[in-house]
Design an enzyme around this catalytic site. Structure first.
Site, PDB file in Angstrom:
ATOM      1  N   SER A  49       0.833  -1.193   0.000  1.00 32.50           N
ATOM      2  CA  SER A  49       0.000   0.000   0.000  1.00 32.50           C
ATOM      3  C   SER A  49       0.872   1.249   0.000  1.00 32.50           C
ATOM      4  CB  SER A  49      -0.907   0.003   1.231  1.00 32.50           C
ATOM      5  OG  SER A  49      -0.112   0.176   2.391  1.00 32.50           O
ATOM      6  N   LYS A  50       0.211   2.378  -0.049  1.00 30.81           N
ATOM      7  CA  LYS A  50       0.922   3.646  -0.165  1.00 30.81           C
ATOM      8  C   LYS A  50       2.021   3.828   0.883  1.00 30.81           C
ATOM      9  CE  LYS A  50      -2.599   3.429  -1.939  1.00 30.81           C
ATOM     10  NZ  LYS A  50      -3.552   2.596  -1.267  1.00 30.81           N
ATOM     11  N   ARG A  51       1.760   3.296   2.076  1.00 35.38           N
ATOM     12  CA  ARG A  51       2.778   3.554   3.091  1.00 35.38           C
ATOM     13  C   ARG A  51       4.079   2.793   2.834  1.00 35.38           C
ATOM     14  NH1 ARG A  51       2.548  -0.656   6.800  1.00 35.38           N
ATOM     15  NH2 ARG A  51       0.807  -1.968   6.167  1.00 35.38           N
TER      16      ARG A  51
END
Length: 507
Positions: free
Chosen positions: A254-256
């Site tokens: 994911s984005k993180r």
RNA sequence: GUCCCCAUCGUCUAGCCUGGACUAGGACACCGCCCUUUCACGGCGGCAACAUGGGUUCGAAUCCCGUUGGGGACGCCA
């Protein structure tokens, strides 16, 4: 048409940009098609009216094109089994739903979303499987007809038969699911659109897809789909479920974890071949050693049988490594062009970069086909940039590094490494030495690399110091860092005026 | 909660199907040495793994079962 022809498809839904995981799925489909001489179909699954957008569609198409994953049938290309956008295929789905309804393998359901939510909550609280209880299964035909004619909102559900469903997966082998774990899932929504699970089956059948290669998050959907193939009387395709790509901490990417879309990697300066190569290594290997693959080698070696079952963690460092192997092998002109664009977009090279500002060596080597390029300022700078890139050699591992590592060739406010200044320019003997080098450079006759080198070495001899005693401070004075390519080449490329100017300034 | 999938160095993986040649191979990262005017590249070397318990077998990383761990799916999303 041969019944054994390989036809695969990549079927993204236009609800976002092309994700790393989807790109890998697209890649494996593409590789399999190219390997087998089969057909690659691109199909857009936009049955979710709420979330599908034209921007996403564009972004996905563009990302696929950039990666070089072309398709034989689909949007833009057309083909014999179109349309290739689900929202344009309503009548097909409608007919199949009616057939299932007529044979009693599907039924109308009038339960409202609120009611269903209620049931789900209860099941969750009671620790029971979360599934539809089939309450509309037994509605009498007249009742159904009455409600339908009264336009009471309803969906159509598939009647899951008792027993169990088996199928074979190329990656995982024989799989079996108990039907009682499946509930009577919706195949047509109340807005009359088909649900994903249903549309996929109809389309894969109608588009004569032979191999369904997709992410393993779809594994639990497969028994439902298998049941529908059988209910509608169609032959099953072969399935291959690919493991997911995880983030560095082994949770869903994911984005993180950093960049997750192909678009972002493109902006970061990765090359399509590098990215494709790396993605291929995530879940597939040719043997125990090889991991650098050109596109054609990938096609030649690819096999679904060698796809791994376990999920792979995305590792940027390895990506960087593989990408750099592709970058350094880029054809010279292509590399020059890529780096040039980067330098301009990073404002390292002003669009109107000076004609004879820096270069006494601009014309040293004219790339053979630089003339093909129409951009005038590029043509003016390409020869020198070509030489710069050449002396940079393997030090330049990707386009992104160009902005910081080449800045001192183009402007005076390049990055300075403080430690390097302290280490090499703080001694009391330094100013005199720099002045001496500047003087030597100012007076040599021909400003060529070899002449520069002998002049500097001769000077070192006269001063009774080692060449390194002159080279190190000069490097920092000229480039701002203790790291650079061959110093004499750097001086040559910088040109006499700039070199002398910087040395005197630092002295 | 229910169901499903997966399990070799920190990471990507080879080996597993068809047990023995595995003192488990390669790569990234990391560390050392060499090359070198610096760095990078390159070369050489090092560190580092069969999750766990039980079977089966003369023999298990490889086959079977349990456990643990991770992931996924349970939607009128795809």
């Amino acid at each position: 048409m041969s019944g054994s022809a390989v036809r695969v498809r990549f079927a993204p839904s236009p609800t976002g940009s092309l994700h790393i995981g989807s790109a890998r799925t697209a890649l494996f489909n593409w590789l399999y098609a190219r390997k087998t001489g089969g057909t690659m179909v691109l199909r857009i699954e936009d049955t979710d009216a709420e979330r599908s957008t034209a921007e996403s569609y564009e972004a996905i198409i563009e990302a696929l094109q950039w990666l070089g994953l072309d398709w034989d049938e689909g949007p833009i290309k057309g083909g014999a089994y179109g349309p290739y956008v689900q929202s344009a295929r309503s009548v097909l789905y409608h007919n199949e739903v009616e057939r299932l309804l007529a044979s009693g393998q599907a039924y109308h359901c009038f339960c409202t979303p609120d009611e269903l939510e209620e049931v789900r909550k209860e099941a969750l609280a009671a620790g029971k499987p979360i599934k539809y209880d089939g309450r509309c299964r037994l509605l009498p035909a007249e009742e159904v007809a009455a409600r339908v004619s009264k336009k009471i909102p309803h969906v159509v559900r598939f009647r899951v038969p008792p027993g169990s469903t088996r199928f074979r997966d190329i990656v995982r082998g024989e799989l079996e699911f108990a039907n009682e774990e499946l509930d009577d899932f919706v195949i047509r929504k109340s807005d009359d659109r088909p649900t994903y699970n249903f549309a996929v089956v109809v389309d894969d059948v109608k588009m004569k897809i032979s191999h369904v290669i997709r992410g393993d998050d779809h594994l639990p959907n497969t028994p439902k789909q298998v049941l529908m193939y059988r209910a509608m009387g169609y032959a099953l395709p072969k399935f291959a479920h690919l493991s997911m790509i995880l983030g560095s901490d082994r949770t869903r990417l994911s984005k993180r974890h950093g960049a997750t879309s192909i678009q972002e990697y493109r902006r970061l300066g990765y090359t399509p071949d590098g990215l494709v190569n790396y993605l291929a290594m995530l879940g597939w290997s040719a043997d125990d050693k090889t991991e650098f693959f050109t596109r054609s080698a990938l096609i030649e070696k690819f096999s679904l049988k060698r796809v791994t079952k376990n999920p792979a963690a995305f590792d940027v460092e390895k990506l960087d490594h593989i990408n750099s192997m592709h970058f350094v092998r880029l054809p010279p002109l292509e590399k020059v062009s890529l780096v040039y664009d980067r330098l301009v977009s990073e404002h390292i090279v002003p669009p109107d970069f000076g004609v004879d500002e820096w270069s006494e060596c601009r014309a040293v080597q004219e790339p053979a086909d630089a003339g093909k390029l129409s951009d005038e300022s590029f043509r003016a700078e390409a020869p020198r940039l070509g030489v710069i890139i050449n002396v940079m050699g393997q030090r330049l591992r990707n386009v992104a590094e160009a902005a910081t590592r080449l800045a001192y060739f183009y402007k005076d406010d390049y990055p300075r490494n403080r430690d390097a200044y302290v280490k090499h320019l703080s001694g009391p003997e330094v100013p005199d030495r720099l002045d001496a080098v500047a003087e030597a450079l100012a007076t040599i006759e021909t400003f060529k690399r070899t002449e520069i080198e002998s002049a500097v070495r001769a000077l070192a001899g006269r001063l009774g110091v080692s060449a390194g005693d002159l080279i190190h401070p000069c490097r920092v004075a000229l480039t701002g860092d203790e790291v650079s390519p061959d110093l004499f080449a750097v001086i040559h490329l910088l040109g006499r005026r700039k070199s002398v100017e910087r040395l005197r300034k630092a002295a």
